[in-house]
Design a protein around this motif. Structure first.
Motif, PDB file in Angstrom:
ATOM      1  N   ASP A   1       9.231  66.502 -54.761  1.00  0.00           N
ATOM      2  CA  ASP A   1       9.777  67.016 -56.027  1.00  0.00           C
ATOM      3  C   ASP A   1       8.652  67.406 -56.982  1.00  0.00           C
ATOM      4  N   LEU A   2       7.624  66.565 -57.061  1.00  0.00           N
ATOM      5  CA  LEU A   2       6.483  66.886 -57.921  1.00  0.00           C
ATOM      6  C   LEU A   2       5.803  68.171 -57.457  1.00  0.00           C
ATOM      7  N   CYS A   3       5.579  68.286 -56.152  1.00  0.00           N
ATOM      8  CA  CYS A   3       4.916  69.476 -55.612  1.00  0.00           C
ATOM      9  C   CYS A   3       5.735  70.733 -55.876  1.00  0.00           C
ATOM     10  N   ASP A   4       7.044  70.598 -55.852  1.00  0.00           N
ATOM     11  CA  ASP A   4       7.915  71.754 -56.092  1.00  0.00           C
ATOM     12  C   ASP A   4       8.037  72.104 -57.569  1.00  0.00           C
TER      13      ASP A   4
ATOM     14  N   ASP B   1       1.761  67.123 -62.598  1.00  0.00           N
ATOM     15  CA  ASP B   1       2.001  65.738 -62.171  1.00  0.00           C
ATOM     16  C   ASP B   1       1.614  65.548 -60.710  1.00  0.00           C
ATOM     17  N   ALA B   2       1.908  66.542 -59.876  1.00  0.00           N
ATOM     18  CA  ALA B   2       1.536  66.463 -58.461  1.00  0.00           C
ATOM     19  C   ALA B   2       0.017  66.372 -58.318  1.00  0.00           C
ATOM     20  N   PHE B   3      -0.694  67.173 -59.095  1.00  0.00           N
ATOM     21  CA  PHE B   3      -2.156  67.148 -59.036  1.00  0.00           C
ATOM     22  C   PHE B   3      -2.680  65.782 -59.483  1.00  0.00           C
ATOM     23  N   GLU B   4      -2.130  65.255 -60.553  1.00  0.00           N
ATOM     24  CA  GLU B   4      -2.555  63.932 -61.038  1.00  0.00           C
ATOM     25  C   GLU B   4      -2.233  62.840 -60.013  1.00  0.00           C
TER      26      GLU B   4
END
Length: 144
Positions: free
Chosen positions: A40-43, A48-51
Motif C-alpha cells: 500500500d505504501l509503495c502504491d 512513507d515507502a522510502f522512509e
C-alpha cells in the motif's frame, strides 16, 4: 496522513521478523498485514515507502535483507513513482554506502528506461556483493 516514526519503526521491525519467519505457519500468518501495508505504501505513499526502506536498512544491511528489500519494495517504488522519487534515491545513495549497496541490487526488469539510466551509474560504482564481500551472482526469491 504520513506514517509516524513509531509506526515506521514498528513496520520495519515486523517486516524483518516476517523475512526470518518460515513461510508456513501461524507466526507468518500473523504478519500478513506487513506485506499489505508495504505494498500500500509503495502504491499510494511513496515518501512513507522510502522512509520505510531506510528504516529497514538502518536495522539490517545484510545481503539477504538488501536482496529482498530491493526485489520488492524498492523496485516497486521505482517502477510506480520513479520520476517523483529518483532524485531522493540518488542523493541518499551518494551519502549512504548501505543505500548505494541496496541500489546495486536493483534489476532493470520493468523499470522505465529514464529511471534505469539514473540507477545504472550507482550500480556501476557500488557492485552488488554478498555478505562475505564476493560478487552477488543470483537473485533469491522474494518471500512475497
Amino acid at each position: 496522513m504520513p506514517m509516524t516514526s513509531s509506526d515506521r519503526q514498528r513496520l520495519a521491525a515486523s517486516w524483518l521478523t516476517m523475512q526470518k519467519t518460515p513461510a508456513l505457519g501461524a507466526a507468518r500468518e500473523d504478519l500478513a498485514w506487513v506485506v499489505e501495508k508495504v505494498w500500500d505504501l509503495c502504491d499510494d505513499a511513496p515518501n512513507d515507502a522510502f522512509e520505510f526502506i531506510l528504516a529497514v536498512l538502518d536495522r539490517d544491511a545484510s545481503h539477504a535483507t538488501l536482496a529482498i528489500l530491493c526485489a520488492g519494495p524498492l523496485e516497486a517504488l521505482l517502477r510506480k513513482h520513479g520520476p517523483r522519487i529518483i532524485g531522493r534515491v540518488e542523493r541518499c545513495a551518494r551519502r549512504d554506502p548501505n543505500f548505494a549497496r541496496l541500489l546495486a541490487h536493483v534489476w532493470q526488469s520493468a523499470l522505465p528506461k529514464t529511471i534505469w539510466a539514473r540507477v545504472t551509474p550507482v550500480r556501476a560504482s557500488h557492485p552488488a556483493r554478498d555478505d562475505a564481500g564476493g560478487p552477488y551472482l543470483a537473485r533469491p526469491a522474494a518471500s512475497y
